[in-house]
Scaffold this motif. Structure first.
Motif, PDB file in Angstrom:
ATOM      1  N   TYR A   1     -43.505   4.053  -2.322  1.00  0.00           N
ATOM      2  CA  TYR A   1     -42.960   2.406  -2.486  1.00  0.00           C
ATOM      3  C   TYR A   1     -41.704   2.558  -2.274  1.00  0.00           C
ATOM      4  CZ  TYR A   1     -42.287  -1.995  -4.201  1.00  0.00           C
ATOM      5  OH  TYR A   1     -41.948  -3.440  -4.575  1.00  0.00           O
ATOM      6  N   ASP A   2     -40.926   1.597  -1.505  1.00  0.00           N
ATOM      7  CA  ASP A   2     -39.533   1.343  -1.391  1.00  0.00           C
ATOM      8  C   ASP A   2     -39.385  -0.229  -1.490  1.00  0.00           C
ATOM      9  OD1 ASP A   2     -36.959   0.730  -0.041  1.00  0.00           O
ATOM     10  OD2 ASP A   2     -37.104   2.622   1.080  1.00  0.00           O
ATOM     11  N   PRO A   3     -38.521  -0.398  -2.394  1.00  0.00           N
ATOM     12  CA  PRO A   3     -38.172  -1.586  -2.943  1.00  0.00           C
ATOM     13  C   PRO A   3     -37.137  -2.590  -1.863  1.00  0.00           C
ATOM     14  CG  PRO A   3     -37.482   0.140  -4.810  1.00  0.00           C
ATOM     15  CD  PRO A   3     -37.884   0.658  -3.401  1.00  0.00           C
ATOM     16  N   PHE A   4     -36.563  -1.731  -1.176  1.00  0.00           N
ATOM     17  CA  PHE A   4     -35.869  -2.517  -0.102  1.00  0.00           C
ATOM     18  C   PHE A   4     -36.774  -2.789   1.295  1.00  0.00           C
ATOM     19  CE2 PHE A   4     -32.628  -0.383  -2.119  1.00  0.00           C
ATOM     20  CZ  PHE A   4     -31.356  -1.382  -2.135  1.00  0.00           C
ATOM     21  N   VAL A   5     -37.609  -2.031   1.545  1.00  0.00           N
ATOM     22  CA  VAL A   5     -38.957  -2.267   2.565  1.00  0.00           C
ATOM     23  C   VAL A   5     -39.749  -3.502   2.080  1.00  0.00           C
ATOM     24  CG1 VAL A   5     -40.589  -1.462   3.783  1.00  0.00           C
ATOM     25  CG2 VAL A   5     -38.636  -0.076   3.626  1.00  0.00           C
ATOM     26  N   ALA A   6     -40.007  -3.267   0.715  1.00  0.00           N
ATOM     27  CA  ALA A   6     -40.840  -4.127   0.029  1.00  0.00           C
ATOM     28  C   ALA A   6     -40.355  -5.708   0.086  1.00  0.00           C
ATOM     29  CB  ALA A   6     -41.165  -3.966  -1.391  1.00  0.00           C
ATOM     30  N   GLY A   7     -38.877  -5.786  -0.171  1.00  0.00           N
ATOM     31  CA  GLY A   7     -38.417  -7.048   0.088  1.00  0.00           C
ATOM     32  C   GLY A   7     -38.241  -7.497   1.454  1.00  0.00           C
ATOM     33  N   ALA A   8     -38.032  -6.754   2.482  1.00  0.00           N
ATOM     34  CA  ALA A   8     -38.429  -6.919   3.870  1.00  0.00           C
ATOM     35  C   ALA A   8     -39.665  -7.511   4.198  1.00  0.00           C
ATOM     36  CB  ALA A   8     -38.010  -5.800   4.886  1.00  0.00           C
ATOM     37  N   VAL A   9     -40.585  -6.883   3.607  1.00  0.00           N
ATOM     38  CA  VAL A   9     -42.101  -7.339   3.787  1.00  0.00           C
ATOM     39  C   VAL A   9     -42.258  -8.807   3.199  1.00  0.00           C
ATOM     40  CG1 VAL A   9     -44.564  -6.863   3.089  1.00  0.00           C
ATOM     41  CG2 VAL A   9     -43.178  -4.858   4.097  1.00  0.00           C
ATOM     42  N   ILE A  10     -41.831  -9.013   2.243  1.00  0.00           N
ATOM     43  CA  ILE A  10     -42.125 -10.267   1.751  1.00  0.00           C
ATOM     44  C   ILE A  10     -41.447 -11.374   2.555  1.00  0.00           C
ATOM     45  CG2 ILE A  10     -41.649 -11.913  -0.225  1.00  0.00           C
ATOM     46  CD1 ILE A  10     -43.875 -10.122  -0.836  1.00  0.00           C
ATOM     47  N   GLY A  11     -40.212 -10.844   2.907  1.00  0.00           N
ATOM     48  CA  GLY A  11     -39.407 -11.626   3.879  1.00  0.00           C
ATOM     49  C   GLY A  11     -40.131 -12.076   5.116  1.00  0.00           C
ATOM     50  N   THR A  12     -40.836 -11.179   5.924  1.00  0.00           N
ATOM     51  CA  THR A  12     -41.620 -11.393   7.067  1.00  0.00           C
ATOM     52  C   THR A  12     -42.668 -12.146   6.733  1.00  0.00           C
ATOM     53  OG1 THR A  12     -40.861  -9.206   7.860  1.00  0.00           O
ATOM     54  CG2 THR A  12     -42.906 -10.286   8.844  1.00  0.00           C
ATOM     55  N   MET A  13     -43.614 -11.997   5.447  1.00  0.00           N
ATOM     56  CA  MET A  13     -44.428 -13.029   4.980  1.00  0.00           C
ATOM     57  C   MET A  13     -44.001 -14.450   4.962  1.00  0.00           C
ATOM     58  SD  MET A  13     -46.695 -11.244   1.956  1.00  0.00           S
ATOM     59  CE  MET A  13     -47.900 -12.650   1.948  1.00  0.00           C
ATOM     60  N   GLN A  14     -42.854 -14.568   4.635  1.00  0.00           N
ATOM     61  CA  GLN A  14     -42.428 -15.744   4.449  1.00  0.00           C
ATOM     62  C   GLN A  14     -41.847 -16.454   5.939  1.00  0.00           C
ATOM     63  OE1 GLN A  14     -38.846 -14.792   1.882  1.00  0.00           O
ATOM     64  NE2 GLN A  14     -39.822 -15.620   0.180  1.00  0.00           N
ATOM     65  N   ASP A  15     -41.705 -15.513   6.932  1.00  0.00           N
ATOM     66  CA  ASP A  15     -41.507 -16.053   8.354  1.00  0.00           C
ATOM     67  C   ASP A  15     -42.502 -16.492   8.774  1.00  0.00           C
ATOM     68  OD1 ASP A  15     -38.652 -15.604   8.181  1.00  0.00           O
ATOM     69  OD2 ASP A  15     -39.077 -13.408   9.273  1.00  0.00           O
ATOM     70  N   TYR A  16     -43.821 -15.780   8.539  1.00  0.00           N
ATOM     71  CA  TYR A  16     -45.084 -16.321   9.177  1.00  0.00           C
ATOM     72  C   TYR A  16     -45.424 -17.815   8.522  1.00  0.00           C
ATOM     73  CZ  TYR A  16     -46.235 -11.978  11.750  1.00  0.00           C
ATOM     74  OH  TYR A  16     -46.263 -11.084  12.485  1.00  0.00           O
ATOM     75  N   ILE A  17     -45.240 -17.792   7.172  1.00  0.00           N
ATOM     76  CA  ILE A  17     -45.649 -19.038   6.294  1.00  0.00           C
ATOM     77  C   ILE A  17     -44.611 -20.122   6.914  1.00  0.00           C
ATOM     78  CG2 ILE A  17     -45.563 -20.034   4.214  1.00  0.00           C
ATOM     79  CD1 ILE A  17     -46.553 -17.333   3.081  1.00  0.00           C
ATOM     80  N   ALA A  18     -43.404 -19.935   7.276  1.00  0.00           N
ATOM     81  CA  ALA A  18     -42.795 -20.733   7.793  1.00  0.00           C
ATOM     82  C   ALA A  18     -43.071 -21.603   8.997  1.00  0.00           C
ATOM     83  CB  ALA A  18     -41.096 -20.211   7.972  1.00  0.00           C
ATOM     84  N   ARG A  19     -44.081 -20.747   9.629  1.00  0.00           N
ATOM     85  CA  ARG A  19     -44.426 -21.210  11.107  1.00  0.00           C
ATOM     86  C   ARG A  19     -45.976 -21.526  10.961  1.00  0.00           C
ATOM     87  NH1 ARG A  19     -42.022 -16.216  12.389  1.00  0.00           N
ATOM     88  NH2 ARG A  19     -43.995 -15.126  13.052  1.00  0.00           N
ATOM     89  N   CYS A  20     -46.503 -21.186   9.850  1.00  0.00           N
ATOM     90  CA  CYS A  20     -47.853 -21.556   9.458  1.00  0.00           C
ATOM     91  C   CYS A  20     -48.758 -20.673  10.668  1.00  0.00           C
ATOM     92  CB  CYS A  20     -48.223 -23.092   9.440  1.00  0.00           C
ATOM     93  SG  CYS A  20     -47.616 -23.890   8.025  1.00  0.00           S
TER      94      CYS A  20
END
Length: 252
Positions: free
Chosen positions: A95-114
């Motif tokens: 588990y990588d905390p920095f990669v995990a932050g990027a993963v959540i950021g990508t989830m937020q990108d998808y959500i911003a576009r629904c």
């Protein structure tokens, strides 16, 4: 709310189905590193953001409750032997905390576009599951024990094109994924376009199913990984759409 989000959560907790190694563009949402003990909370909050922002079914939205949503997703993230929490807390998975932050950021990108293709990204080894960077190199032993109790070991290879392939009932090494008809334990074990299915104790890599094919099981589970579309809705493979993904109607 549990009904509205479970189909997405089940896919994420299943921890991946494919390794097509598509490159995700940099996230427009900046998310700081996430400590391992905080991940399930951040994951739950972000998933519930998806419901709040993107569910377009008024009847389901009317039943929504933010607190209950977060609690439900956290419970799914932390409960059971096979869970996101079990995987990320095991040092073998990297588990990588920095990669995990990027993963959540990508989830937020998808959500911003629904964007309903979040389901496809969620099932990729280099998508949601990239927060598990792995610690075991090519050809080295990744499993030494019972795979049912040592589940995180099956997610420990550091090359996303490989999997922990069993050489016996209690031993496995990081090697190339199997092709059609070869044995498997997880969908991870199979090459792109295949999933791990068949009778218990005799599972093999098989071609993923076209839209309309049955993808539910007797226990009510929706097997997204069985489908070419990476989405199983109401027991059938189909192309993901905004309502089904973000509202999850029929997930239970």
């Amino acid at each position: 709310m549990r009904r509205a989000l479970l189909s997405l959560v089940v896919l994420l907790i299943t921890l991946g189905t494919s390794s097509c190694l598509l490159v995700e563009p940099p996230s427009g949402h900046m998310s700081p590193p996430i400590a391992v003990d905080d991940f399930c909370t951040r994951f739950a909050q972000t998933t519930c953001d998806g419901f709040d922002a993107c569910c377009d079914d008024p009847a389901i939205r009317a039943r929504g409750d933010r607190t209950a949503c977060v609690q439900t997703i956290q419970t799914h993230c932390t409960s059971g032997t096979i869970s996101i929490s079990t995987a990320i807390h095991d040092p073998r998975t990297g588990y990588d905390p920095f990669v995990a932050g990027a993963v959540i950021g990508t989830m937020q990108d998808y959500i911003a576009r629904c964007d309903p293709s979040i389901m496809v990204w969620s099932g990729r080894r280099d998508g949601f599951d990239s927060l598990l960077q792995g610690t075991v190199a090519n050809g080295n032993q990744c499993l030494n024990g019972n795979p049912l109790t040592e589940y995180p070991a099956l997610l420990s290879c550091d090359d996303f094109s490989q999997a922990c392939i069993l050489s016996s009932l209690t031993s496995g090494n990081c090697n190339a994924r199997h092709t059609e008809t070869q044995g498997c334990v997880l969908d991870f074990d199979c090459a792109d376009g295949l999933y791990c299915g068949g009778p218990v104790l005799a599972t093999t890599c098989q071609p993923r199913l076209a839209d309309g094919a049955a993808c539910g099981s007797a226990d009510g589970a929706q097997h997204h990984s069985w489908c070419r579309s990476s989405f199983c809705f109401a027991g059938r493979c189909e192309a993901p759409n905004r309502t089904d993904v973000y509202c999850g109607g029929g997930a239970l």
